[in-house]
Design an enzyme around this catalytic site. Structure first.
Site, PDB file in Angstrom:
ATOM      1  N   TYR A 144      60.005 110.725  87.306  1.00 31.35           N
ATOM      2  CA  TYR A 144      59.801 110.840  85.857  1.00 31.35           C
ATOM      3  C   TYR A 144      58.457 110.220  85.517  1.00 31.35           C
ATOM      4  O   TYR A 144      58.132 109.125  85.979  1.00 31.35           O
ATOM      5  CB  TYR A 144      60.915 110.106  85.106  1.00 31.35           C
ATOM      6  CG  TYR A 144      60.781 110.176  83.595  1.00 31.35           C
ATOM      7  CD1 TYR A 144      60.911 111.394  82.930  1.00 31.35           C
ATOM      8  CD2 TYR A 144      60.527 109.033  82.832  1.00 31.35           C
ATOM      9  CE1 TYR A 144      60.786 111.472  81.549  1.00 31.35           C
ATOM     10  CE2 TYR A 144      60.406 109.102  81.457  1.00 31.35           C
ATOM     11  CZ  TYR A 144      60.537 110.318  80.815  1.00 31.35           C
ATOM     12  OH  TYR A 144      60.417 110.390  79.447  1.00 31.35           O
ATOM     13  N   ASP A 243      52.051 106.421  89.841  1.00 32.82           N
ATOM     14  CA  ASP A 243      52.663 106.023  88.570  1.00 32.82           C
ATOM     15  C   ASP A 243      53.452 104.735  88.788  1.00 32.82           C
ATOM     16  O   ASP A 243      54.503 104.739  89.432  1.00 32.82           O
ATOM     17  CB  ASP A 243      53.563 107.156  88.065  1.00 32.82           C
ATOM     18  CG  ASP A 243      54.177 106.859  86.701  1.00 32.82           C
ATOM     19  OD1 ASP A 243      54.041 105.710  86.222  1.00 32.82           O
ATOM     20  OD2 ASP A 243      54.788 107.772  86.123  1.00 32.82           O
ATOM     21  N   LYS A 278      55.762  99.680  80.293  1.00 33.71           N
ATOM     22  CA  LYS A 278      56.889  98.750  80.389  1.00 33.71           C
ATOM     23  C   LYS A 278      56.434  97.282  80.456  1.00 33.71           C
ATOM     24  O   LYS A 278      56.018  96.741  79.445  1.00 33.71           O
ATOM     25  CB  LYS A 278      57.808  99.186  81.536  1.00 33.71           C
ATOM     26  CG  LYS A 278      58.344 100.625  81.251  1.00 33.71           C
ATOM     27  CD  LYS A 278      59.467 101.075  82.120  1.00 33.71           C
ATOM     28  CE  LYS A 278      60.102 102.334  81.566  1.00 33.71           C
ATOM     29  NZ  LYS A 278      59.697 103.598  82.190  1.00 33.71           N
TER      30      LYS A 278
HETATM   31  C1  LIG Z   1      59.202 104.962  81.626  1.00 40.75           C
HETATM   32  C2  LIG Z   1      58.310 105.731  82.511  1.00 40.75           C
HETATM   33  C3  LIG Z   1      57.294 106.563  82.006  1.00 40.75           C
HETATM   34  C4  LIG Z   1      57.147 106.845  80.545  1.00 40.75           C
HETATM   35  O1  LIG Z   1      56.834 105.713  79.802  1.00 40.75           O
HETATM   36  P1  LIG Z   1      57.113 105.717  78.215  1.00 40.75           P
HETATM   37  O2  LIG Z   1      56.526 104.429  77.761  1.00 40.75           O
HETATM   38  O3  LIG Z   1      58.588 105.822  78.056  1.00 40.75           O
HETATM   39  O4  LIG Z   1      56.407 106.902  77.669  1.00 40.75           O
HETATM   40  C5  LIG Z   1      56.414 107.143  82.892  1.00 40.75           C
HETATM   41  N1  LIG Z   1      56.526 106.940  84.217  1.00 40.75           N
HETATM   42  C6  LIG Z   1      57.493 106.168  84.744  1.00 40.75           C
HETATM   43  C7  LIG Z   1      57.558 105.957  86.220  1.00 40.75           C
HETATM   44  C8  LIG Z   1      58.431 105.556  83.916  1.00 40.75           C
HETATM   45  O5  LIG Z   1      59.406 104.810  84.441  1.00 40.75           O
END
Ligand SMILES: *Cc1c(COP(=O)(O)O)cnc(C)c1O
Length: 440
Positions: A144, A243, A278
């Site tokens: 994600y 990511d 986060k």
């Molecule tokens: C939570 C998450 C996102 C998206 O971040 P938001 O602040 O919710 O837009 C993207 N990549 C990863 C790996 C995530 O866990």
């Protein structure tokens, strides 16, 4: 358990907010029931509108790594608030936060702050496409990367929770430029690059997938999957975007790169761009993307890639992020690691005693529990778990005062406020929940 105030709020919310929530997993759609509406939190504890208290294992999906209402973080935000909420102009906190990130994470030479992880990955894709002059992005099923159009195909998190193939409203043209491969499948990666290497702008991957549950990358012949991706992409003139929105500053002090990054010159490799979110905002809306200076130099105003934000680098947000990162010293990571390991053992023991098939998987201090026997290496594996057993477990835990992620596809989040006393409360709730999971 009745929660009349939350039930009433949920009914009102559903009138004016789609499904009553501002982010899908919060609606409890896959586990059923009414989500508690939370009103207060301190340390590892939450309180809902009905006055019920819970031990929190969601931690706002990661940011609350020092516990809720951490005094240093709250004080930093309070102090910043007294000096003005937003300037829309450069301010010192942005510099300090970017310096802290570049100090911790080698491949990040320059960093730009945004307001969410979604914005970070979206912007990183734009830089990668501009840098290579190519269109195609490769992603992995179950990873994600936020709700960026191009990245919603076979995504993890809420998309996985609700078993969606992707999202409506994404154009065919956008979807056409995204190739989805099975996670960890080196042959599929090599075959794709052999065929279409010249069209590929970047491979994007979660440094350690944690939005289909935690599925750490595997080594083959001493070469980790992330290093393999970097080398394969680079050989074809493509980029690797790692990511670390979820794993950054959590899996270790340097994120997952600190876990599987190079240990010396002989195994040197680095992602070209990295994304964060986060933890970096400590509970306020912050995302960031960064990497090689020559790539980041493509951004406007010096370069041709436009990217901007009215509230980016907001002084409250940078104060919360900085205070959180300064609280995350070696000692904090030891506390986190120890709380995480203790909890993993407690859960495994309770589920084993009740005869519930399960596997606990970790990535640094991060972990999740799958309700199946065999290890999970891909999204297909993750989907082949007993989500109904998880649902029974989840509700029994909630009744026992433990607030778990309301989905079998999410990581569990501990904080430095998960003290032995807090963990004892979880231990008390576990046996009954494990027995509930075992019943069908
Ligand atoms: C939570 C998450 C996102 C998206 O971040 P938001 O602040 O919710 O837009 C993207 N990549 C990863 C790996 C995530 O866990």
């Amino acid at each position: 358990m009745t929660s009349p105030v939350s039930a009433d709020l949920f009914a009102r919310a559903q009138q004016v907010i789609p499904s009553g929530v501002n982010s899908p997993v919060r609606a409890f759609g896959s586990v059923g029931g009414t989500p508690p509406f939370l009103t207060e939190a301190a340390g590892a504890l939450l309180r809902d509108a009905d006055g019920t208290e819970y031990v929190d294992l969601v931690g706002s999906w990661g940011p609350m790594i020092l516990g809720h209402a951490n005094p240093q973080v709250v004080e930093a935000v309070r102090e910043a608030a007294g000096r003005g909420l937003s300037f829309g102009a450069p301010q010192p906190g942005e510099v300090s936060l970017a310096e802290e990130v570049t100090r911790r994470i080698g491949p990040v030479e320059q960093l730009r702050l945004v307001n969410s992880g979604t914005e970070a990955t979206m912007s990183a894709l734009r830089v990668a496409r501009a840098a290579t002059g190519r269109d195609v992005i490769v992603k992995f099923a179950g990873c994600y990367h936020g709700h960026v159009d191009a990245l919603l195909a076979e995504a993890g998190s809420g998309v996985a929770t609700f078993a969606m193939p992707g999202s409506a409203g994404v154009t065919a043209a956008t979807a056409k430029d995204t190739v989805v491969l099975p996670y960890g499948d080196r042959e599929a990666v090599s075959a794709l690059f052999a065929e279409r290497g010249g069209e590929i702008a970047a491979v994007i991957t979660e440094a350690a997938p944690a939005n289909m549950g935690v599925v750490p990358p595997r080594e083959e012949d001493g070469v980790g999957f992330n290093r393999f991706l970097a080398e394969t992409a680079h050989a074809a003139g493509a980029l690797l975007i790692s990511d670390e929105v979820l794993t950054g500053f959590r899996a270790s002090r340097e994120g997952y790169y600190g876990v599987d990054g190079p240990t010396g010159a002989e195994d040197a490799w680095a992602p070209d761009l990295m994304t964060f979110g986060k933890v970096i905002g400590g509970g306020l809306p912050v995302g960031a993307f960064g990497g090689r200076e020559d790539l980041m130099a493509l951004l406007a105003p010096a370069g041709p890639v436009y990217q901007a934000g009215t509230l980016s680098g907001n002084p409250l947000a940078t104060a919360a992020g900085l205070a959180t990162l300064s609280g995350l010293d070696e000692a904090a990571y030891e506390v986190l690691g120890s709380a995480s390991r203790t909890l993993q053992q407690m859960v495994a023991e309770a589920l084993t005693t009740a005869g519930v098939p399960h596997v606990v998987q970790t990535a640094g201090t991060l972990f999740s529990v799958f309700f199946r026997e065999e290890p999970v290496h891909s999204y297909a594996d993750a989907k082949a778990q007993d989500t109904e057993a998880f649902t029974r477990f989840f509700h029994a835990m909630l009744e026992g005062g433990i607030y778990l992620p309301p989905s079998a596809f999410e990581a569990w989040f501990v904080s430095t406020a998960h003290t032995p006393e807090v963990l004892d409360r979880i231990a008390e709730a576990l046996p009954r929940a494990a027995r509930a999971a075992a019943q069908r």
